[in-house]
Design an enzyme around this catalytic site. Structure first.
Site, mmCIF file in Angstrom:
data_model
loop_
_atom_site.group_PDB
_atom_site.id
_atom_site.type_symbol
_atom_site.label_atom_id
_atom_site.label_comp_id
_atom_site.label_asym_id
_atom_site.label_seq_id
_atom_site.Cartn_x
_atom_site.Cartn_y
_atom_site.Cartn_z
ATOM 1 N N ASP A 120 0.924 -1.338 -0.169
ATOM 2 C CA ASP A 120 0.173 0.261 0.144
ATOM 3 C C ASP A 120 0.752 1.134 -0.049
ATOM 4 O OD1 ASP A 120 -2.170 -1.512 0.285
ATOM 5 O OD2 ASP A 120 -2.215 -1.667 2.325
ATOM 6 N N LYS A 154 1.725 2.173 -5.090
ATOM 7 C CA LYS A 154 2.154 1.636 -6.597
ATOM 8 C C LYS A 154 1.216 1.902 -7.564
ATOM 9 C CE LYS A 154 2.259 -2.631 -4.408
ATOM 10 N NZ LYS A 154 2.183 -2.075 -3.213
ATOM 11 N N ASN A 169 -5.456 -10.033 -3.615
ATOM 12 C CA ASN A 169 -5.043 -9.592 -2.273
ATOM 13 C C ASN A 169 -4.672 -8.171 -2.351
ATOM 14 O OD1 ASN A 169 -2.869 -10.629 -3.699
ATOM 15 N ND2 ASN A 169 -1.908 -11.254 -1.970
ATOM 16 N N GLY A 188 -4.562 -4.182 -3.566
ATOM 17 C CA GLY A 188 -5.559 -3.149 -3.955
ATOM 18 C C GLY A 188 -4.804 -2.089 -4.253
ATOM 19 N N HIS A 189 -4.771 -1.322 -5.802
ATOM 20 C CA HIS A 189 -4.031 -0.469 -6.195
ATOM 21 C C HIS A 189 -5.044 0.529 -6.569
ATOM 22 C CE1 HIS A 189 -0.573 -3.536 -7.282
ATOM 23 N NE2 HIS A 189 -0.970 -3.477 -5.798
ATOM 24 N N GLN A 244 1.939 -5.776 -3.325
ATOM 25 C CA GLN A 244 2.362 -6.054 -1.984
ATOM 26 C C GLN A 244 3.471 -5.242 -1.745
ATOM 27 O OE1 GLN A 244 1.245 -9.315 -3.513
ATOM 28 N NE2 GLN A 244 -0.870 -8.532 -2.803
ATOM 29 N N PRO A 258 -8.493 -1.106 9.032
ATOM 30 C CA PRO A 258 -7.789 -0.030 9.714
ATOM 31 C C PRO A 258 -6.177 -0.476 9.437
ATOM 32 C CG PRO A 258 -8.952 -0.801 11.401
ATOM 33 C CD PRO A 258 -9.450 -1.677 10.189
ATOM 34 N N LYS A 275 2.870 10.157 -0.061
ATOM 35 C CA LYS A 275 2.089 10.516 0.922
ATOM 36 C C LYS A 275 2.999 11.598 1.791
ATOM 37 C CE LYS A 275 -1.518 7.938 1.851
ATOM 38 N NZ LYS A 275 -2.343 6.719 2.172
ATOM 39 N N ASP A 300 2.384 14.584 2.096
ATOM 40 C CA ASP A 300 1.674 15.602 2.737
ATOM 41 C C ASP A 300 1.023 15.180 4.000
ATOM 42 O OD1 ASP A 300 0.320 13.808 0.762
ATOM 43 O OD2 ASP A 300 -1.434 14.395 1.370
HETATM 44 P P1 GDP Z 1 -0.919 0.413 -3.555
HETATM 45 O O1 GDP Z 1 -1.277 -0.840 -3.015
HETATM 46 O O2 GDP Z 1 0.520 0.365 -3.288
HETATM 47 O O3 GDP Z 1 -1.040 0.546 -5.127
HETATM 48 O O4 GDP Z 1 -1.495 1.461 -2.394
HETATM 49 P P2 GDP Z 1 -3.022 1.754 -2.219
HETATM 50 O O5 GDP Z 1 -3.781 2.365 -3.520
HETATM 51 O O6 GDP Z 1 -3.586 0.547 -1.635
HETATM 52 O O7 GDP Z 1 -2.976 2.710 -1.104
HETATM 53 C C1 GDP Z 1 -2.303 3.926 -1.004
HETATM 54 C C2 GDP Z 1 -3.257 4.929 -0.676
HETATM 55 O O8 GDP Z 1 -2.781 6.303 -0.752
HETATM 56 C C3 GDP Z 1 -4.429 5.071 -1.787
HETATM 57 O O9 GDP Z 1 -5.623 5.576 -0.985
HETATM 58 C C4 GDP Z 1 -3.767 6.378 -2.577
HETATM 59 O O10 GDP Z 1 -4.943 7.213 -3.158
HETATM 60 C C5 GDP Z 1 -3.187 7.276 -1.761
HETATM 61 N N1 GDP Z 1 -2.032 7.946 -1.975
HETATM 62 C C6 GDP Z 1 -1.092 7.834 -2.819
HETATM 63 N N2 GDP Z 1 -0.239 8.734 -2.890
HETATM 64 C C7 GDP Z 1 -0.624 9.947 -1.999
HETATM 65 C C8 GDP Z 1 -0.058 10.999 -1.520
HETATM 66 O O11 GDP Z 1 1.030 11.355 -1.969
HETATM 67 N N3 GDP Z 1 -0.757 11.652 -0.440
HETATM 68 C C9 GDP Z 1 -2.038 11.190 -0.090
HETATM 69 N N4 GDP Z 1 -2.689 12.000 0.694
HETATM 70 N N5 GDP Z 1 -2.558 10.129 -0.439
HETATM 71 C C10 GDP Z 1 -2.021 9.338 -1.360
HETATM 72 P P1 IMO Z 2 -1.043 -4.238 -2.233
HETATM 73 O O1 IMO Z 2 -0.670 -4.700 -3.466
HETATM 74 C C1 IMO Z 2 -0.829 -4.726 2.212
HETATM 75 C C2 IMO Z 2 -1.056 -8.681 3.593
HETATM 76 C C3 IMO Z 2 -2.158 -9.113 4.369
HETATM 77 C C4 IMO Z 2 -1.484 -10.104 5.472
HETATM 78 C C5 IMO Z 2 -0.565 -10.685 4.491
HETATM 79 C C6 IMO Z 2 -1.031 -12.181 4.003
HETATM 80 O O2 IMO Z 2 -2.258 -3.265 -2.215
HETATM 81 O O3 IMO Z 2 0.201 -3.405 -1.672
HETATM 82 P P2 IMO Z 2 -2.581 -12.792 1.881
HETATM 83 O O4 IMO Z 2 -3.901 -12.544 1.733
HETATM 84 O O5 IMO Z 2 -1.634 -12.238 0.823
HETATM 85 O O6 IMO Z 2 -2.118 -14.445 2.263
HETATM 86 O O7 IMO Z 2 -1.997 -12.098 3.461
HETATM 87 O O8 IMO Z 2 -0.109 -9.887 3.350
HETATM 88 N N1 IMO Z 2 -1.176 -8.099 2.298
HETATM 89 C C7 IMO Z 2 -1.073 -6.775 1.857
HETATM 90 N N2 IMO Z 2 -1.032 -6.057 2.775
HETATM 91 N N3 IMO Z 2 -1.117 -4.346 0.829
HETATM 92 C C8 IMO Z 2 -1.302 -5.352 -0.067
HETATM 93 O O9 IMO Z 2 -1.309 -5.586 -1.365
HETATM 94 C C9 IMO Z 2 -1.560 -6.660 0.511
HETATM 95 N N4 IMO Z 2 -1.623 -8.180 0.251
HETATM 96 C C10 IMO Z 2 -1.609 -8.862 1.292
HETATM 97 O O10 IMO Z 2 -2.731 -8.059 5.014
HETATM 98 O O11 IMO Z 2 -0.919 -9.509 6.287
HETATM 99 MG MG MG Z 3 -2.894 -1.507 -1.740
#
Ligand code: GDP
Ligand code: IMO
Ligand code: MG
Length: 429
Positions: A17, A20, A42, A44-45, A229, A309, A336, A338
């Site tokens: 998270d 990416k 698993n 979520g981008h 991940q 959370p 992030k 900010d």
């Molecule tokens: P990923 O799994 O690595 O693609 O990341 P996620 O999308 O799961 O989580 C990143 C979260 O941070 C998302 O809700 C984005 O919209 C948000 N985000 C990404 N870059 C920034 C940033 O520079 N500032 C803020 N405030 N939010 C950001």
């Molecule tokens: P993105 O691509 C954050 C974590 C789960 C758990 C562990 C194993 O959005 O960054 P799994 O379901 O893969 O067997 O869970 O890995 N996990 C992640 N944490 N971002 C993810 O993907 C994750 N995918 C799995 O919370 O701790």
């Molecule tokens: Mg994610």
């Protein structure tokens, strides 16, 4: 872009998270192909621009761009139902998906309902020792893969093979579910019908992903490898057993797509300006106080997939240094920034003290026993908004100092600094 840099990997440098999805979306204009090499739904981008908001799970973030071809690589585990649902959702949001812009490797493994049931049952049985998985069947699907009785995408196209494999696997999984976990079992005949139908629906996009991607590379097309991940969730190098079940590091690109190392020309590590993690396991810089709560609220740190959370804490440099080594990170995208705007003081873990010895990389051996003491350096906060700033010079001096410190300590150039969730809210250096 430098002509020699044809293909780039974008990798999570923490526990997932990191942002990416945003970075892949931002950079993918210059690429022709975006490919995933591991993991499944698993992930979520998030991609945001203007008033648009997309949450991608299996499909690479490149799909938002009409002229890119996306590939789900052989290293992935794919739940066909989740894939078809994601395609439907994206189409409902105006994204065009035809037979040509979304391809699926025939060697990727398939997640079946018994994988998901086993994932959930095992977590429930583990009680407080649970991993905190996303409950999508990821671990059990990789187990059957490595156990050499997994079902691959290609098998969905061959009724005889599919029937025999489902019957064989179901016989074992049903017994485990009913006898060990006291859970419901699955009817192999129903699974066969469902999965044959999924195969029919996916047929036009199923291809030999390895041959296809290497043809693209040979033809001079530019490929972006989208990690899912993060490095600390890698099955070999992460905080085992609190990890996911795939190779999240850049090495996974080679096995998970069949691409030779010489074709990976640059690695971009994505790292938040602080740290988060979802699920159980070591998190040395975790904050269980008002600062942690502030990071969660201000950073909207709730899971894209599960809504859980996220745990929050200060930036951990030993983690980033480890990420740099394992992935050969050339450039960092620091996201992030900010979210730190309102802090009076910002702390950064610079090393760990393990029984009197200082460790500048992640001390994996000490983690099981919580036998480590993070050492911190404190920075003065900038206490002014950086939201949406697009040039480095416009950042407050304290924020510049913070970024410079990270760069010095990791020896990776911070080529991108993100100041908001939207594509536009980015400093490109
Ligand atoms: P990923 O799994 O690595 O693609 O990341 P996620 O999308 O799961 O989580 C990143 C979260 O941070 C998302 O809700 C984005 O919209 C948000 N985000 C990404 N870059 C920034 C940033 O520079 N500032 C803020 N405030 N939010 C950001
Ligand atoms: P993105 O691509 C954050 C974590 C789960 C758990 C562990 C194993 O959005 O960054 P799994 O379901 O893969 O067997 O869970 O890995 N996990 C992640 N944490 N971002 C993810 O993907 C994750 N995918 C799995 O919370 O701790
Ligand atoms: Mg994610």
């Amino acid at each position: 872009m430098n002509d020699k840099i044809q293909n780039v990997a974008v990798i999570g440098a923490q526990w997932g998270d990191e942002g990416k999805g945003k970075i892949v979306d931002l950079l993918c204009e210059e690429f022709d192909v975006v490919a995933r090499y591991q993991g499944g739904h698993n992930a979520g981008h998030t991609v945001k621009f203007a008033d648009k908001h997309f949450a991608l799970r299996l499909i690479p973030s490149g799909i938002i761009h009409p002229d890119k071809i996306c590939l789900l690589g052989n290293g992935m585990v794919i739940d066909p139902d989740a894939l078809l649902e994601e395609m439907t959702n994206l189409r409902a949001h105006g994204i065009a998906i035809d037979d040509h812009n979304l391809l699926v490797s025939d060697a990727a493994h398939v997640i079946l309902p018994y994988h998901r049931a086993l994932d959930l049952a095992r977590e429930e049985a583990a009680g407080t020792g649970k991993i905190g998985t996303t409950g999508r069947g990821i671990g059990p699907a990789y187990e059957t893969k490595v156990g050499r009785y997994g079902i691959r995408i290609a098998d969905l196209l061959d009724p005889d093979v599919l029937k025999q494999k489902i019957e064989f696997t179901c016989a074992e999984k049903n017994l485990v579910l009913s006898e060990i976990y006291k859970k419901d079992t699955f009817d192999p005949a129903k699974l066969f019908d469902d999965y044959l139908e999924y195969g029919r629906k996916l047929t036009p996009r199923i291809t030999n992903g390895t041959v296809w991607i290497n043809e693209q590379i040979r033809a001079g097309k530019r490929v972006m490898f989208e990690g899912a991940q993060g490095m600390m969730l890698d099955i070999d190098h992460g905080t085992y057993p609190f990890v996911t079940s795939s190779s999240t590091i850049v090495g996974g690109v080679c096995t998970g797509l069949g691409v030779a190392p010489k074709h990976i020309h640059k690695v971009i590590g994505v790292a938040k300006a602080y740290t988060t993690r979802v699920g159980g396991g070591a998190f040395p810089t975790e904050l269980d106080d008002a600062h942690g709560e502030h990071l969660r609220k201000r950073g909207n740190e709730f899971g894209t997939v599960t809504g859980r959370p996220r745990r929050t804490g200060w930036l951990d440099l030993p983690v980033l240094r480890t990420a740099t080594i394992l992935n050969g990170i050339d450039e960092l995208a620091i996201t992030k920034l900010d979210v730190l705007d309102e802090f009076e003081e910002i702390r950064v873990c610079t090393a760990y003290n393990v029984r009197g010895k200082s460790w500048s990389t992640f001390p994996a051996f000490a983690v099981a026993h919580h036998d480590y003491q993070p050492e911190y350096r404190t920075f003065k906060g900038w206490k002014t908004s950086t939201v949406g700033i697009t040039t480095f010079e416009d950042l407050p001096q304290a924020a510049k100092d913070y970024i410079s410190f990270i760069v010095d300590e990791t020896e990776a150039r911070a080529s991108i600094v993100s100041t908001g969730p939207r594509r536009e809210e980015t400093i490109l250096r």
